[in-house]
Design a protein around this motif. Structure first.
Motif, mmCIF file in Angstrom:
data_model
loop_
_atom_site.group_PDB
_atom_site.id
_atom_site.type_symbol
_atom_site.label_atom_id
_atom_site.label_comp_id
_atom_site.label_asym_id
_atom_site.label_seq_id
_atom_site.Cartn_x
_atom_site.Cartn_y
_atom_site.Cartn_z
ATOM 1 N N ALA A 1 20.167 33.672 7.941
ATOM 2 C CA ALA A 1 20.731 34.501 6.872
ATOM 3 C C ALA A 1 21.963 35.279 7.319
ATOM 4 N N ARG A 2 21.973 35.721 8.575
ATOM 5 C CA ARG A 2 23.093 36.514 9.094
ATOM 6 C C ARG A 2 23.453 37.661 8.131
ATOM 7 N N LEU A 3 22.456 38.488 7.840
ATOM 8 C CA LEU A 3 22.672 39.607 6.932
ATOM 9 C C LEU A 3 23.668 40.594 7.515
ATOM 10 N N THR A 4 24.498 41.147 6.660
ATOM 11 C CA THR A 4 25.387 42.220 7.104
ATOM 12 C C THR A 4 24.566 43.483 7.340
ATOM 13 N N GLU A 5 25.176 44.483 7.961
ATOM 14 C CA GLU A 5 24.457 45.738 8.208
ATOM 15 C C GLU A 5 23.985 46.358 6.896
ATOM 16 N N ARG A 6 24.827 46.354 5.882
ATOM 17 C CA ARG A 6 24.452 46.941 4.599
ATOM 18 C C ARG A 6 23.335 46.126 3.930
ATOM 19 N N GLU A 7 23.415 44.816 4.009
ATOM 20 C CA GLU A 7 22.360 43.971 3.444
ATOM 21 C C GLU A 7 21.028 44.213 4.150
ATOM 22 N N GLY A 8 21.087 44.443 5.463
ATOM 23 C CA GLY A 8 19.872 44.779 6.200
ATOM 24 C C GLY A 8 19.278 46.097 5.733
ATOM 25 N N GLU A 9 20.150 47.076 5.480
ATOM 26 C CA GLU A 9 19.685 48.363 4.950
ATOM 27 C C GLU A 9 18.992 48.170 3.609
ATOM 28 N N VAL A 10 19.602 47.367 2.756
ATOM 29 C CA VAL A 10 19.041 47.122 1.430
ATOM 30 C C VAL A 10 17.682 46.437 1.542
ATOM 31 N N ARG B 1 15.528 46.631 4.003
ATOM 32 C CA ARG B 1 14.542 47.617 4.476
ATOM 33 C C ARG B 1 14.088 48.534 3.342
ATOM 34 N N LEU B 2 15.023 48.936 2.493
ATOM 35 C CA LEU B 2 14.668 49.803 1.367
ATOM 36 C C LEU B 2 13.877 49.029 0.311
ATOM 37 N N MET B 3 14.198 47.761 0.130
ATOM 38 C CA MET B 3 13.395 46.917 -0.754
ATOM 39 C C MET B 3 11.956 46.845 -0.262
ATOM 40 N N ALA B 4 11.796 46.710 1.050
ATOM 41 C CA ALA B 4 10.457 46.603 1.638
ATOM 42 C C ALA B 4 9.647 47.881 1.438
ATOM 43 N N ARG B 5 10.335 48.996 1.278
ATOM 44 C CA ARG B 5 9.646 50.264 1.010
ATOM 45 C C ARG B 5 9.324 50.433 -0.471
ATOM 46 N N GLY B 6 9.767 49.483 -1.282
ATOM 47 C CA GLY B 6 9.442 49.500 -2.700
ATOM 48 C C GLY B 6 10.442 50.189 -3.580
ATOM 49 N N LEU B 7 11.611 50.542 -3.048
ATOM 50 C CA LEU B 7 12.598 51.251 -3.858
ATOM 51 C C LEU B 7 13.216 50.306 -4.891
ATOM 52 N N SER B 8 13.461 50.844 -6.069
ATOM 53 C CA SER B 8 14.141 50.084 -7.119
ATOM 54 C C SER B 8 15.638 50.047 -6.840
ATOM 55 N N ALA C 1 20.438 52.674 -4.810
ATOM 56 C CA ALA C 1 21.798 53.140 -5.074
ATOM 57 C C ALA C 1 21.936 54.624 -4.760
ATOM 58 N N ALA C 2 20.945 55.417 -5.162
ATOM 59 C CA ALA C 2 20.984 56.855 -4.886
ATOM 60 C C ALA C 2 20.901 57.126 -3.390
ATOM 61 N N ARG C 3 20.058 56.364 -2.694
ATOM 62 C CA ARG C 3 19.892 56.568 -1.252
ATOM 63 C C ARG C 3 21.173 56.222 -0.491
ATOM 64 N N LEU C 4 21.845 55.150 -0.907
ATOM 65 C CA LEU C 4 23.046 54.694 -0.192
ATOM 66 C C LEU C 4 24.337 55.268 -0.769
ATOM 67 N N VAL C 5 24.212 56.030 -1.837
ATOM 68 C CA VAL C 5 25.358 56.645 -2.528
ATOM 69 C C VAL C 5 26.368 55.573 -2.928
ATOM 70 N N VAL C 6 25.873 54.583 -3.656
ATOM 71 C CA VAL C 6 26.722 53.525 -4.210
ATOM 72 C C VAL C 6 26.264 53.285 -5.651
ATOM 73 N N GLU D 1 25.280 48.516 -9.709
ATOM 74 C CA GLU D 1 25.793 47.139 -9.718
ATOM 75 C C GLU D 1 26.076 46.651 -8.295
ATOM 76 N N THR D 2 26.525 47.572 -7.437
ATOM 77 C CA THR D 2 26.754 47.204 -6.030
ATOM 78 C C THR D 2 25.438 46.820 -5.366
ATOM 79 N N VAL D 3 24.393 47.583 -5.649
ATOM 80 C CA VAL D 3 23.068 47.267 -5.085
ATOM 81 C C VAL D 3 22.592 45.913 -5.602
ATOM 82 N N LYS D 4 22.768 45.660 -6.897
ATOM 83 C CA LYS D 4 22.358 44.365 -7.450
ATOM 84 C C LYS D 4 23.052 43.221 -6.734
#
Length: 220
Positions: free
Chosen positions: A155-164, A166-173, A178-183, A186-189
């Motif tokens: 997959a070679r995920l980028t650093e930001r994709e890896g962050e996303v 990890r947050l998905m794994a915690r169950g965040l919508s 978006a609120a956690r990463l301040v973006v 649509e960027t999160v999608k």
């Protein structure tokens, strides 16, 4: 448009209870019923549900094999919500591994049943993330699954994709990420779509299982 649901369970009383709960909602429609997993594929083709609520244990074809067959056979398969008696059950985890989008306990309250169907249909959050973590901790090979590790390496995920992820794994919508990463949402999608595409995952649940089984995210 209402969420179209197909009920698959060998117990008529369970199907009747689920139908009563779901059809009380203006945005949900039960479009069919089946008593065994063997009937799922022809019924899906006939009634075209958005969500299949499927018992994990049935006499002829169980929910695990029915899930595999459905995803292998139907071009644009519906979401699959496994319905089970026991939460900490290897059958449930195998169903998730096979491609199910989430699971629901038969003893769930009506509001929980409705929430689960809506959440699975929307696909923007992980259903019962704490329970998925617990299942991954018990049955997920402790991060040593070779196929999952290979998928993550490819997959070679980028650093930001890896962050996303990890947050998905915690169950965040998406909105919570978006609120956690301040973006923007649509960027999160876009990041979520990239993560799924790179991992070859059908949905968030499959991506999160890959994250746990590869050791990228610790289930504890």
């Amino acid at each position: 448009m209402p969420v179209r649901v197909l009920l698959v369970d060998d117990e008529p009383l369970v199907r009747a209870g689920l139908r009563a709960v779901l059809e009380a909602q203006p945005d949900i429609e039960v479009v069919g019923e089946a008593a065994d997993g063997a009937a799922v594929i022809p019924l899906v083709r006939q009634v075209r549900p958005d969500v299949v609520a499927m018992d994990v244990r049935m006499p002829l074809l169980d929910g695990i094999e029915a899930t595999r067959a459905l995803l292998r056979t139907v071009a644009r398969p519906p979401k699959i919500l496994v319905v089970t008696t026991f939460e900490n059950d290897e059958y449930v985890y195998e169903a998730l591994r096979a491609g199910a989008d989430g699971f629901l306990l038969k003893r769930a309250r009506p509001a929980e049943i409705v929430h689960a169907v809506r959440l699975i249909a929307e696909g923007e959050s992980l259903l019962f993330p704490a329970s998925v973590r617990q299942l991954a901790a018990e049955y997920g090979d402790g991060g040593g699954n070779r196929a999952a590790r290979a998928a993550l390496e490819r997959a070679r995920l980028t650093e930001r994709e890896g962050e996303v992820l990890r947050l998905m794994a915690r169950g965040l919508s998406n909105a919570e990420i978006a609120a956690r990463l301040v973006v923007g949402t649509e960027t999160v999608k876009s990041h979520v779509s990239a993560v799924l595409a790179k991992l070859g995952a059908r949905d968030r649940t499959q991506a999160v299982i890959t994250a746990y089984e590869s050791g990228f995210v610790a289930p504890g």
